[in-house]
Design a protein around this motif. Structure first.
Motif, PDB file in Angstrom:
ATOM      1  N   ASN A  49      43.035  32.598  49.694  1.00  8.35           N
ATOM      2  CA  ASN A  49      42.025  31.737  49.084  1.00  8.35           C
ATOM      3  C   ASN A  49      42.058  30.326  49.656  1.00  8.35           C
ATOM      4  O   ASN A  49      41.328  29.443  49.186  1.00  8.35           O
ATOM      5  N   SER A  50      42.894  30.127  50.657  1.00  6.77           N
ATOM      6  CA  SER A  50      43.016  28.792  51.237  1.00  6.77           C
ATOM      7  C   SER A  50      42.059  28.636  52.414  1.00  6.77           C
ATOM      8  O   SER A  50      41.372  29.573  52.818  1.00  6.77           O
ATOM      9  N   SER A  51      42.062  27.430  52.982  1.00  8.31           N
ATOM     10  CA  SER A  51      41.191  27.146  54.128  1.00  8.31           C
ATOM     11  C   SER A  51      41.900  27.393  55.454  1.00  8.31           C
ATOM     12  O   SER A  51      41.305  27.209  56.520  1.00  8.31           O
ATOM     13  N   GLY A  52      43.166  27.813  55.403  1.00 12.83           N
ATOM     14  CA  GLY A  52      43.916  28.060  56.631  1.00 12.83           C
ATOM     15  C   GLY A  52      44.387  29.505  56.732  1.00 12.83           C
ATOM     16  O   GLY A  52      44.376  30.272  55.764  1.00 12.83           O
ATOM     17  N   GLU A  53      44.806  29.871  57.920  1.00 10.68           N
ATOM     18  CA  GLU A  53      45.282  31.233  58.181  1.00 10.68           C
ATOM     19  C   GLU A  53      46.658  31.451  57.555  1.00 10.68           C
ATOM     20  O   GLU A  53      47.486  30.546  57.528  1.00 10.68           O
ATOM     21  N   GLN A  54      46.907  32.668  57.054  1.00  7.99           N
ATOM     22  CA  GLN A  54      48.202  33.024  56.472  1.00  7.99           C
ATOM     23  C   GLN A  54      48.777  34.247  57.189  1.00  7.99           C
ATOM     24  O   GLN A  54      48.042  35.084  57.706  1.00  7.99           O
ATOM     25  N   GLU A  55      50.107  34.313  57.196  1.00  8.22           N
ATOM     26  CA  GLU A  55      50.783  35.450  57.837  1.00  8.22           C
ATOM     27  C   GLU A  55      51.732  36.108  56.841  1.00  8.22           C
ATOM     28  O   GLU A  55      52.501  35.430  56.162  1.00  8.22           O
ATOM     29  N   HIS A  56      51.669  37.439  56.746  1.00  6.53           N
ATOM     30  CA  HIS A  56      52.512  38.202  55.827  1.00  6.53           C
ATOM     31  C   HIS A  56      53.156  39.371  56.582  1.00  6.53           C
ATOM     32  O   HIS A  56      52.748  39.722  57.692  1.00  6.53           O
ATOM     33  N   THR A  57      54.148  39.967  55.964  1.00  8.89           N
ATOM     34  CA  THR A  57      54.795  41.159  56.518  1.00  8.89           C
ATOM     35  C   THR A  57      54.581  42.324  55.573  1.00  8.89           C
ATOM     36  O   THR A  57      54.902  42.243  54.382  1.00  8.89           O
ATOM     37  N   PHE A  58      54.004  43.385  56.107  1.00 11.23           N
ATOM     38  CA  PHE A  58      53.799  44.609  55.335  1.00 11.23           C
ATOM     39  C   PHE A  58      54.982  45.536  55.607  1.00 11.23           C
ATOM     40  O   PHE A  58      55.192  45.983  56.731  1.00 11.23           O
ATOM     41  N   SER A  59      55.791  45.828  54.567  1.00 11.34           N
ATOM     42  CA  SER A  59      56.979  46.672  54.710  1.00 11.34           C
ATOM     43  C   SER A  59      56.888  47.847  53.747  1.00 11.34           C
ATOM     44  O   SER A  59      56.505  47.680  52.585  1.00 11.34           O
ATOM     45  N   ALA A  60      57.234  49.015  54.239  1.00 12.84           N
ATOM     46  CA  ALA A  60      57.243  50.216  53.398  1.00 12.84           C
ATOM     47  C   ALA A  60      58.316  51.157  53.907  1.00 12.84           C
ATOM     48  O   ALA A  60      58.667  51.159  55.086  1.00 12.84           O
ATOM     49  N   GLN A  61      58.854  51.969  53.005  1.00  7.16           N
ATOM     50  CA  GLN A  61      59.915  52.910  53.347  1.00  7.16           C
ATOM     51  C   GLN A  61      59.588  54.280  52.785  1.00  7.16           C
ATOM     52  O   GLN A  61      59.033  54.402  51.693  1.00  7.16           O
ATOM     53  N   SER A  62      59.929  55.319  53.549  1.00 13.00           N
ATOM     54  CA  SER A  62      59.710  56.696  53.105  1.00 13.00           C
ATOM     55  C   SER A  62      61.022  57.465  53.153  1.00 13.00           C
ATOM     56  O   SER A  62      61.837  57.264  54.053  1.00 13.00           O
ATOM     57  N   LYS A  63      61.229  58.341  52.172  1.00 15.55           N
ATOM     58  CA  LYS A  63      62.414  59.186  52.135  1.00 15.55           C
ATOM     59  C   LYS A  63      61.988  60.639  51.989  1.00 15.55           C
ATOM     60  O   LYS A  63      61.116  60.960  51.188  1.00 15.55           O
ATOM     61  N   TYR A  64      62.626  61.516  52.781  1.00 17.69           N
ATOM     62  CA  TYR A  64      62.355  62.944  52.705  1.00 17.69           C
ATOM     63  C   TYR A  64      63.639  63.672  52.333  1.00 17.69           C
ATOM     64  O   TYR A  64      64.707  63.364  52.852  1.00 17.69           O
ATOM     65  N   THR A  65      63.522  64.628  51.435  1.00 17.92           N
ATOM     66  CA  THR A  65      64.672  65.431  51.030  1.00 17.92           C
ATOM     67  C   THR A  65      64.437  66.875  51.448  1.00 17.92           C
ATOM     68  O   THR A  65      63.474  67.508  51.017  1.00 17.92           O
ATOM     69  N   SER A  66      65.315  67.391  52.321  1.00 15.91           N
ATOM     70  CA  SER A  66      65.257  68.781  52.754  1.00 15.91           C
ATOM     71  C   SER A  66      66.261  69.576  51.927  1.00 15.91           C
ATOM     72  O   SER A  66      67.428  69.205  51.839  1.00 15.91           O
ATOM     73  N   SER A  67      65.814  70.662  51.308  1.00 13.90           N
ATOM     74  CA  SER A  67      66.700  71.460  50.474  1.00 13.90           C
ATOM     75  C   SER A  67      66.846  72.858  51.053  1.00 13.90           C
ATOM     76  O   SER A  67      65.918  73.406  51.637  1.00 13.90           O
ATOM     77  N   SER A  68      68.040  73.425  50.885  1.00 13.64           N
ATOM     78  CA  SER A  68      68.323  74.783  51.344  1.00 13.64           C
ATOM     79  C   SER A  68      69.002  75.536  50.214  1.00 13.64           C
ATOM     80  O   SER A  68      70.065  75.142  49.748  1.00 13.64           O
TER      81      SER A  68
END
Length: 223
Positions: free
Chosen positions: A69-88
């Motif tokens: 909402n400002s008059s200047g440019e902004q910089e952000h970091t988009f971070s996400a994590q995924s976990k998979y569980t393999s079962s036997s």
């Protein structure tokens, strides 16, 4: 055999064989079994040809919206994590060489093991003045299901020494472990004897879900 669990103790079978060969009930004797000439190997797993792999399907893991909402440019970091569980899930029929040189074959109930794998993504997001940026992480997942079997092979000879209470010793001729096993009782369905070797079949099923592709979608809107 005890209850619903099948137990075939090879060490016990060898001692019973030595009792019969020595003409004694073994109450006043001790037996020493040398397993050093017995070989235990595992063959390569075999997978059922009816194994199935599902078509890839998309799953949104994370979604973020960045408003400037400002008059200047902004910089952000988009971070996400995924976990998979393999079962036997495994219906286990196994051969174990345990402490004290005790070798036994056991049929146990189903056992389930899981292995977790995780990965993450970090994306730099630049938001111009008076704009809103939406970032979304999506993965393509596949599910694999299969039956498998693994054969454990036991072969070789055991050497038994019988020691009486008075200190005398009797040395038995080395005997093939396969011959000792088949001489006493009917074998469980998962155990066979072929060409002087004991073959123990381990069977089970496995179901795995894993990611094959990931991507981040970035969209913008100006107010």
């Amino acid at each position: 055999m005890t209850g619903g669990e099948q137990v075939l103790d090879l060490d016990d079978r060898v001692r019973m064989w030595a009792d019969q060969m020595g003409g004694s009930n073994g109450r006043n004797s001790a037996y020493y079994v040398d397993w050093s000439r017995v070989n235990v190997t595992t063959e390569k797993p075999l997978y059922d040809v009816r194994a199935t792999t599902s078509a890839p399907h998309s799953a949104t893991l994370f979604k973020s919206r960045f408003e400037n909402n400002s008059s200047g440019e902004q910089e952000h970091t988009f971070s996400a994590q995924s976990k998979y569980t393999s079962s036997s899930s495994v219906s286990l029929h196994q051969s174990d060489e345990a402490f004290g040189q005790k070798l036994c074959v056991t049929s146990a109930g189903a056992q389930t093991s899981e292995k977790e794998q995780s990965w993450n993504v970090n994306t730099k997001i630049v938001v111009p003045a008076r704009e809103t940026i939406t970032a979304q992480q999506t993965v393509q997942e596949v599910t694999y299901s299969a039956h498998f079997s693994v054969v454990t092979v036991i072969s070789g000879k055991v050497h038994v020494t019988k020691r009486s209470a008075n200190g005398s010793e009797v040395f038995f001729e080395p005997k093939k472990i396969a011959d000792i096993l088949v001489a006493f009782q009917r074998l469980p369905a998962f155990v066979t004897v072929v060409n002087d070797t004991i073959r123990v079949t381990n069977t089970g099923t496995c179901e795995l879900t894993y990611g094959v592709e990931q991507y981040v979608t970035v969209s913008s809107s100006r107010r």
